[in-house]
Design a protein around this motif. Structure first.
Motif, mmCIF file in Angstrom:
data_model
loop_
_atom_site.group_PDB
_atom_site.id
_atom_site.type_symbol
_atom_site.label_atom_id
_atom_site.label_comp_id
_atom_site.label_asym_id
_atom_site.label_seq_id
_atom_site.Cartn_x
_atom_site.Cartn_y
_atom_site.Cartn_z
ATOM 1 N N ALA A 233 -0.486 3.831 7.027
ATOM 2 C CA ALA A 233 -0.386 4.185 8.243
ATOM 3 C C ALA A 233 -1.578 3.578 8.968
ATOM 4 O O ALA A 233 -1.557 3.215 10.363
ATOM 5 C CB ALA A 233 -0.076 5.655 8.693
ATOM 6 N N ALA A 234 -2.624 3.660 8.349
ATOM 7 C CA ALA A 234 -4.090 3.136 8.812
ATOM 8 C C ALA A 234 -4.160 1.642 8.816
ATOM 9 O O ALA A 234 -5.239 1.132 9.158
ATOM 10 C CB ALA A 234 -5.211 3.857 8.208
ATOM 11 N N GLY A 235 -3.286 1.022 8.059
ATOM 12 C CA GLY A 235 -3.217 -0.490 7.848
ATOM 13 C C GLY A 235 -3.849 -0.984 6.996
ATOM 14 O O GLY A 235 -4.364 -2.220 6.963
ATOM 15 N N LEU A 236 -4.242 -0.147 5.913
ATOM 16 C CA LEU A 236 -4.994 -0.616 4.875
ATOM 17 C C LEU A 236 -4.120 -0.645 3.496
ATOM 18 O O LEU A 236 -3.328 0.058 3.138
ATOM 19 C CB LEU A 236 -6.114 0.346 4.650
ATOM 20 N N PRO A 237 -4.483 -1.535 2.433
ATOM 21 C CA PRO A 237 -3.799 -1.554 1.150
ATOM 22 C C PRO A 237 -4.564 -0.466 0.426
ATOM 23 O O PRO A 237 -5.702 -0.309 0.648
ATOM 24 C CB PRO A 237 -4.249 -2.887 0.616
ATOM 25 N N VAL A 238 -3.650 0.213 -0.402
ATOM 26 C CA VAL A 238 -4.079 1.328 -1.445
ATOM 27 C C VAL A 238 -3.627 1.226 -2.547
ATOM 28 O O VAL A 238 -2.463 0.598 -3.031
ATOM 29 C CB VAL A 238 -3.719 2.393 -0.936
ATOM 30 N N TYR A 239 -4.558 0.946 -3.704
ATOM 31 C CA TYR A 239 -4.284 1.134 -5.215
ATOM 32 C C TYR A 239 -4.757 2.332 -5.859
ATOM 33 O O TYR A 239 -5.518 2.855 -5.508
ATOM 34 C CB TYR A 239 -5.227 -0.171 -5.648
#
Length: 374
Positions: free
Chosen positions: A281-287
């Protein structure tokens, strides 16, 4: 055309409330003392600024003086780099109870991998200090104001970090910035003290560009408070609040499964899903990393009977889910092939729950962020 200069995080340190009932290290306070702390930079820039906190303090905190310099060795600094730190132009500042403060820009160019020494003079009784309990690095405590001293030969060496939550650097490059958000497997418990062999340090060696800052808290849980604000609670501050963040890397789960109470697998899965959704939702990729093995833990009072099967259930989900941009199978990389609920003996720090230097390297080499890692 050159990029506009901007402040981004070059170092981060996540602190905990010293009043928590469950602690890994005894907290302490200060009075008429200088605290010199070693801070290992993940990234560099033309100038820097320092973040301090009195987040958990019941009363205002007085910083009587502050200096920062390149660390030489131990508590010694490179004298010609020693710079006075100011706050709104003043050399002394009072941080309100529960408050944070950012210094003025400091004219000190720094590079990635530099060890800085931040010296804070605390003239008044502080009460118990917010701290990073096991940062795998030293601080040095001496009576009186010695912030400008080149060395502190009579200082007491301690193994926690106090009041400092980060250093930003000013850079004109469009630097990718990973926030490594999680528990002791990021903070570095089990790695060699003062050697910068944490998994996040090794990840920084592997990056083709940019760097990763470390927001690990030993004992931290994803779902509930116990040691530090839990992951979902501190996410906005310790991830989205980090200037320049472009990628998020997550390592949680062991403490939810082994400390007070065992989180049901469904609750952990829901927590991981919420974390991924908030990051996207913050526009960031997450791993995310799979949850490492811990069946050999030797600490008294910790039972693995319920947590181990829950770990296997959550890992099965992690290996197949698409809520993250990718999942790295850290568990597989460090487990004992003959006893996969245990850490491989040559990668075990000796406590059955944390990785040694070789284990931290194996963990970091499992992480493969597209376009960023070698």
């Amino acid at each position: 055309m050159a990029a506009t200069s901007r402040w981004i995080a070059g170092f981060r340190s996540a602190l905990v409330d010293p009043a928590e009932q469950i602690r890994l290290v005894e907290p302490r306070g200060f009075a008429d003392q200088t605290v010199r702390q070693v801070l290992h930079l993940a990234g560099g820039g033309e100038q820097l600024r320092i973040h301090l906190t009195n987040r958990y303090g019941p009363a205002p905190l007085t910083i009587g003086a502050a200096h920062i310099a390149v660390r030489k060795v131990g508590e010694e600094i490179v004298t010609e780099t020693n710079v006075e730190v100011r706050f709104g132009g003043a050399t002394e500042v009072i941080i309100p109870a529960g408050g944070d403060i950012t210094s003025d820009a400091v004219e000190l160019a720094v590079t990635a991998g530099t060890d800085l020494a931040l010296s804070l003079y605390l003239p008044e009784e502080t009460g118990l200090a917010p701290f990073a309990q096991i940062p795998s690095e030293s601080a040095y405590v001496a009576t009186g104001n010695h912030t400008a001293a080149s060395s502190l030969p009579d200082a007491e060496e301690v193994t926690s970090r106090f009041y400092v939550t980060g250093i930003d650097v000013l850079t004109s490059t469009n630097t990718p910035l990973i926030v490594a958000f999680g528990d002791s497997w990021f903070e570095g418990v089990g790695s060699s003290h003062g050697a910068n062999h944490r998994s996040v340090d090794v990840l920084n060696e592997r990056l083709l560009e940019g760097w990763a800052v470390n927001q690990g808290i030993s004992g931290n849980r994803l779902l509930t408070d116990e040691i530090g604000d839990h992951g979902l609670a501190r996410f906005d501050r310790d991830v989205l609040g980090v200037p320049g963040v472009t990628h998020v890397l997550v390592n949680f789960g062991i403490n939810d499964l082994i400390l007070t109470g065992t989180a049901p697998a469904a609750d952990l899965i829901a927590g991981f899903t919420a974390l991924a959704q908030r990051t996207h939702a913050a526009g960031l990729p997450v791993y995310a990393n799979t949850i490492g093995p811990f069946a050999g833990v030797i600490y008294p009072g910790l039972s693995t009977e319920t947590g181990v099967p829950m770990r296997n259930e959550v890992n099965k989900w992690l290996r197949t889910t698409d809520v993250f941009d990718a999942v790295f199978d850290v568990a597989l990389a460090v487990e004992d092939p003959s006893k996969p609920d245990y850490i491989r003996p040559d990668l075990d720090s000796g406590d059955g729950m944390h990785l040694n230097d070789a284990g931290a390297r194996a963990m970091a080499e499992t992480i493969d962020i597209p376009t960023l890692t070698r």
